[in-house]
Design a protein around this motif. Sequence first.
Motif, PDB file in Angstrom:
ATOM      1  N   GLY A   1      18.968  71.221  64.133  1.00  0.00           N
ATOM      2  CA  GLY A   1      20.281  70.895  64.341  1.00  0.00           C
ATOM      3  C   GLY A   1      20.618  70.610  65.400  1.00  0.00           C
TER       4      GLY A   1
ATOM      5  N   ASN B   1      27.258  69.305  59.952  1.00  0.00           N
ATOM      6  CA  ASN B   1      26.015  68.765  60.357  1.00  0.00           C
ATOM      7  C   ASN B   1      25.833  67.452  60.840  1.00  0.00           C
ATOM      8  OD1 ASN B   1      26.246  67.189  57.638  1.00  0.00           O
ATOM      9  ND2 ASN B   1      26.559  69.318  56.723  1.00  0.00           N
TER      10      ASN B   1
ATOM     11  N   LYS C   1      20.847  66.233  66.922  1.00  0.00           N
ATOM     12  CA  LYS C   1      22.211  65.665  67.210  1.00  0.00           C
ATOM     13  C   LYS C   1      21.461  65.329  68.807  1.00  0.00           C
ATOM     14  CE  LYS C   1      27.642  67.925  68.261  1.00  0.00           C
ATOM     15  NZ  LYS C   1      27.356  66.944  67.608  1.00  0.00           N
TER      16      LYS C   1
END
Length: 243
Positions: A44, A221, A48
């Motif tokens: 994640g 998220n 990102k």
Amino acid sequence: MNEHEIQQLLIHHYFPVQRPLGRWRLALNFYYERLNWLCWINGGDVLKRTFDFSASLTALLLLSPLFLVIGLLVKLQDGGPVFFTQIRVGKHGREFKMFKVRSMCLNAEEKLKELIARNQHGGQGVTFKIKDDPRITKLGRWLRKLSLDELPQLYNVLIGDMSLVGPRPPLPREVKRYTLADHRRLAVKPGITCFWQISGRSEIDFNGQVKLDVTYIETRNFWVDLKILAKTLPAVLSGKGAC
């Protein structure tokens, strides 16, 4: 577990590691599982960061004409510098220089001491806000209302100091007054926008900001980030809560 099951367990798990090939296969399986775990934990963050870099670079290129216009207006206003840099506190307490378009008069920091007593967040004493701050220039009020003064932080995102979405980076003097619970805001990389930027901005008191930031940290998220970004532009255009 009966005797037969124990024997089968030994055959499949114990005896193979007695041979070099068995030990090699066991080590390979261990590193494979570890790699899977690291990818699951950090995947994640990698996504990102990739999105932050790509989006900030694209935005900086597309908005470069707007930067030139704003810079010219700020320069014509009083001849002072276009950009304002300020030390802020990021992830795990790391300090960095945050960039903004200057929206205040040249001696704004000196005037701050005179205005502390008028702090609208005085009850908590952590963040500072007053209505009709006399340090803000006429052009600066317009820039702040549309959050155009925050655009240079795209560079902070590009170099990795900040993210597009995350808790706003506090000042060192604010962090010194944090409680242990308040320090939860520093668990992730700070951002340009987050829940309280789309829920009232500076109208929300400090305790409310902390609650919203912790909610983001616990539920964050990639899809949550996209939803916040999608709601940021309408919130900015509404002007609600702008200083």
